[in-house]
Write a protein that holds these residues in place. Structure first.
Motif, PDB file in Angstrom:
ATOM      1  N   THR A  32       0.797  -1.276  -0.097  1.00 21.60           N
ATOM      2  CA  THR A  32       0.044  -0.099  -0.046  1.00 21.60           C
ATOM      3  C   THR A  32       0.807   1.054   0.016  1.00 21.60           C
ATOM      4  OG1 THR A  32      -1.868  -1.228   1.340  1.00 21.60           O
ATOM      5  CG2 THR A  32      -1.992   1.362   1.216  1.00 21.60           C
ATOM      6  N   ALA A  33       0.710   2.138  -0.879  1.00 28.19           N
ATOM      7  CA  ALA A  33       1.430   3.245  -0.680  1.00 28.19           C
ATOM      8  C   ALA A  33       1.394   4.020   0.030  1.00 28.19           C
ATOM      9  CB  ALA A  33       1.048   4.164  -2.227  1.00 28.19           C
ATOM     10  N   GLN A  34       2.394   4.603   0.941  1.00 33.19           N
ATOM     11  CA  GLN A  34       2.471   4.980   2.138  1.00 33.19           C
ATOM     12  C   GLN A  34       1.518   6.691   2.098  1.00 33.19           C
ATOM     13  OE1 GLN A  34       6.441   5.437   3.966  1.00 33.19           O
ATOM     14  NE2 GLN A  34       5.446   6.593   5.475  1.00 33.19           N
ATOM     15  N   ASP A  35       1.826   7.234   0.860  1.00 31.77           N
ATOM     16  CA  ASP A  35       1.348   8.631   0.554  1.00 31.77           C
ATOM     17  C   ASP A  35       0.027   8.388  -0.143  1.00 31.77           C
ATOM     18  OD1 ASP A  35       2.561   7.756  -1.558  1.00 31.77           O
ATOM     19  OD2 ASP A  35       3.155   9.738  -2.224  1.00 31.77           O
ATOM     20  N   ASP A  36      -0.493   7.293  -0.470  1.00 30.04           N
ATOM     21  CA  ASP A  36      -1.629   7.051  -1.141  1.00 30.04           C
ATOM     22  C   ASP A  36      -2.444   5.721  -0.764  1.00 30.04           C
ATOM     23  OD1 ASP A  36      -3.800   7.107  -3.031  1.00 30.04           O
ATOM     24  OD2 ASP A  36      -2.736   7.431  -4.847  1.00 30.04           O
ATOM     25  N   PRO A  37      -3.131   5.831   0.282  1.00 29.83           N
ATOM     26  CA  PRO A  37      -3.664   4.396   0.639  1.00 29.83           C
ATOM     27  C   PRO A  37      -4.721   3.735  -0.463  1.00 29.83           C
ATOM     28  CG  PRO A  37      -4.147   6.232   2.025  1.00 29.83           C
ATOM     29  CD  PRO A  37      -3.377   6.846   1.174  1.00 29.83           C
ATOM     30  N   SER A  38      -4.956   4.572  -1.364  1.00 31.69           N
ATOM     31  CA  SER A  38      -6.027   3.991  -2.440  1.00 31.69           C
ATOM     32  C   SER A  38      -4.951   2.968  -3.525  1.00 31.69           C
ATOM     33  CB  SER A  38      -6.784   4.825  -3.178  1.00 31.69           C
ATOM     34  OG  SER A  38      -5.840   5.711  -3.944  1.00 31.69           O
ATOM     35  N   ASP A  39      -3.922   3.328  -3.458  1.00 32.72           N
ATOM     36  CA  ASP A  39      -2.775   2.717  -4.204  1.00 32.72           C
ATOM     37  C   ASP A  39      -2.459   1.340  -3.607  1.00 32.72           C
ATOM     38  OD1 ASP A  39      -0.780   1.510  -6.009  1.00 32.72           O
ATOM     39  OD2 ASP A  39       0.209   3.725  -6.287  1.00 32.72           O
ATOM     40  N   ILE A  40      -3.157   0.257  -3.995  1.00 32.69           N
ATOM     41  CA  ILE A  40      -2.761  -1.192  -3.429  1.00 32.69           C
ATOM     42  C   ILE A  40      -2.348  -2.036  -4.629  1.00 32.69           C
ATOM     43  CG2 ILE A  40      -3.700  -2.985  -2.056  1.00 32.69           C
ATOM     44  CD1 ILE A  40      -5.738  -0.815  -0.829  1.00 32.69           C
ATOM     45  N   SER A  41      -0.996  -2.933  -4.245  1.00 35.71           N
ATOM     46  CA  SER A  41      -0.776  -4.013  -5.062  1.00 35.71           C
ATOM     47  C   SER A  41      -0.779  -5.154  -4.285  1.00 35.71           C
ATOM     48  CB  SER A  41       0.437  -3.552  -5.450  1.00 35.71           C
ATOM     49  OG  SER A  41       0.353  -2.131  -6.193  1.00 35.71           O
ATOM     50  N   ILE A  42      -1.103  -6.176  -4.882  1.00 32.57           N
ATOM     51  CA  ILE A  42      -1.071  -7.505  -4.532  1.00 32.57           C
ATOM     52  C   ILE A  42      -0.106  -8.340  -5.307  1.00 32.57           C
ATOM     53  CG2 ILE A  42      -2.327  -9.752  -3.809  1.00 32.57           C
ATOM     54  CD1 ILE A  42      -4.870  -7.900  -3.277  1.00 32.57           C
ATOM     55  N   TYR A  43       1.092  -8.942  -4.770  1.00 26.65           N
ATOM     56  CA  TYR A  43       1.842  -9.552  -5.712  1.00 26.65           C
ATOM     57  C   TYR A  43       1.812 -11.017  -4.978  1.00 26.65           C
ATOM     58  CZ  TYR A  43       4.238  -5.183  -7.065  1.00 26.65           C
ATOM     59  OH  TYR A  43       4.618  -4.179  -7.599  1.00 26.65           O
ATOM     60  N   GLU A  44       1.869 -11.758  -6.351  1.00 31.41           N
ATOM     61  CA  GLU A  44       1.938 -13.273  -5.912  1.00 31.41           C
ATOM     62  C   GLU A  44       3.362 -13.880  -6.038  1.00 31.41           C
ATOM     63  OE1 GLU A  44      -1.019 -14.846  -8.436  1.00 31.41           O
ATOM     64  OE2 GLU A  44      -2.504 -14.329  -6.930  1.00 31.41           O
ATOM     65  N   ARG A  45       3.810 -14.983  -5.363  1.00 31.38           N
ATOM     66  CA  ARG A  45       5.199 -15.456  -5.659  1.00 31.38           C
ATOM     67  C   ARG A  45       4.982 -16.451  -7.044  1.00 31.38           C
ATOM     68  NH1 ARG A  45       9.739 -15.643  -2.687  1.00 31.38           N
ATOM     69  NH2 ARG A  45       8.643 -15.354  -0.593  1.00 31.38           N
ATOM     70  N   CYS A  46       6.073 -16.197  -7.813  1.00 31.88           N
ATOM     71  CA  CYS A  46       6.195 -17.368  -8.923  1.00 31.88           C
ATOM     72  C   CYS A  46       7.457 -17.840  -8.913  1.00 31.88           C
ATOM     73  CB  CYS A  46       5.775 -16.622 -10.228  1.00 31.88           C
ATOM     74  SG  CYS A  46       6.684 -14.943 -10.593  1.00 31.88           S
ATOM     75  N   ALA A  47       7.526 -18.891  -9.840  1.00 28.27           N
ATOM     76  CA  ALA A  47       8.875 -19.667  -9.767  1.00 28.27           C
ATOM     77  C   ALA A  47       9.975 -18.823 -10.460  1.00 28.27           C
ATOM     78  CB  ALA A  47       8.807 -20.842 -10.620  1.00 28.27           C
ATOM     79  N   SER A  48       9.655 -18.036 -11.594  1.00 24.92           N
ATOM     80  CA  SER A  48      10.528 -17.218 -12.284  1.00 24.92           C
ATOM     81  C   SER A  48       9.995 -16.308 -13.126  1.00 24.92           C
ATOM     82  CB  SER A  48      11.731 -18.200 -13.158  1.00 24.92           C
ATOM     83  OG  SER A  48      10.848 -18.906 -14.210  1.00 24.92           O
ATOM     84  N   ILE A  49      10.988 -15.553 -13.909  1.00 25.70           N
ATOM     85  CA  ILE A  49      10.277 -14.634 -14.856  1.00 25.70           C
ATOM     86  C   ILE A  49      10.244 -15.449 -16.230  1.00 25.70           C
ATOM     87  CG2 ILE A  49      10.395 -12.479 -16.202  1.00 25.70           C
ATOM     88  CD1 ILE A  49      12.024 -11.359 -13.431  1.00 25.70           C
ATOM     89  N   PRO A  50       9.401 -15.424 -16.835  1.00 30.23           N
ATOM     90  CA  PRO A  50       9.010 -16.106 -18.124  1.00 30.23           C
ATOM     91  C   PRO A  50      10.335 -15.824 -19.051  1.00 30.23           C
ATOM     92  CG  PRO A  50       6.965 -15.412 -17.542  1.00 30.23           C
ATOM     93  CD  PRO A  50       7.873 -14.915 -16.645  1.00 30.23           C
ATOM     94  N   ASP A  51      10.721 -16.504 -19.855  1.00 29.67           N
ATOM     95  CA  ASP A  51      11.914 -16.418 -20.698  1.00 29.67           C
ATOM     96  C   ASP A  51      11.551 -15.289 -21.868  1.00 29.67           C
ATOM     97  OD1 ASP A  51      13.752 -18.054 -19.394  1.00 29.67           O
ATOM     98  OD2 ASP A  51      13.290 -19.806 -20.585  1.00 29.67           O
TER      99      ASP A  51
END
Length: 163
Positions: A127-146
């Motif tokens: 959550t952006a500290q200066d903008d609580p409406s800016d929320i990003s959800i990240y998911e773990r993945c094995a690797s970045i696709p080639d």
């Protein structure tokens, strides 16, 4: 004497039943936000309550040892953009863990500092500290696709020609 024994046994039974309180709900505090626990590759799965548009992506890979990151994204360009730099994690008494970053080549800091919450083995929320409406959800993945990194996935030819 019998009444005394009955009263004692009954009191012990009531005491045992009262001691067993399964009604409490315990929240899993999740993982502590440290370079060790966020190390690895993450994909932005949701931004401001919605999944990314088809074809859009953000992958970020955190290296624990040197606190480095490598990011591949196409949100602000027509093609894939690779960004590298350093990150740091601090702790605010009221807000909790805050992650911030600085891009390499003098291009500046990340647009926001992010409060990291709900970190577990597979997901984390920023959550952006200066903008609580800016929320990003990240998911773990094995690797970045080639196809995103430009890697061919082929082994280099180490055999001499003609043999």
């Amino acid at each position: 004497m019998k009444n005394f024994l009955k009263s004692t046994v009954l009191s012990l039974a009531v005491l045992c039943l009262c001691a067993c309180d399964d009604d409490k709900s315990y929240e899993d505090p999740g993982l502590e936000v440290t370079p060790h626990n966020i190390a690895g590759t993450w994909q932005l799965a949701e931004w401001n309550g919605a999944p990314l548009a088809e074809g859009s992506f953000v992958y970020i890979e955190f290296t624990r040892k040197d606190k480095l990151f490598t990011m591949y994204q196409n949100l602000d360009s027509f093609g894939t953009r690779k960004l590298t730099g350093r990150y740091d994690i601090t702790t605010d008494v009221e807000l909790g863990a805050i992650i911030m970053g600085q891009y390499d080549y003098g291009t500046g800091d990340w647009e926001h500092r992010y409060i990291v919450s709900d970190l577990d083995a597979d997901t984390m929320t920023w959550t952006a500290q200066d903008d609580p409406s800016d929320i990003s959800i990240y998911e773990r993945c094995a690797s970045i696709p080639d196809e995103i990194t430009g890697a061919t996935g082929e082994e280099p030819d180490t055999e001499p020609d003609g043999e």
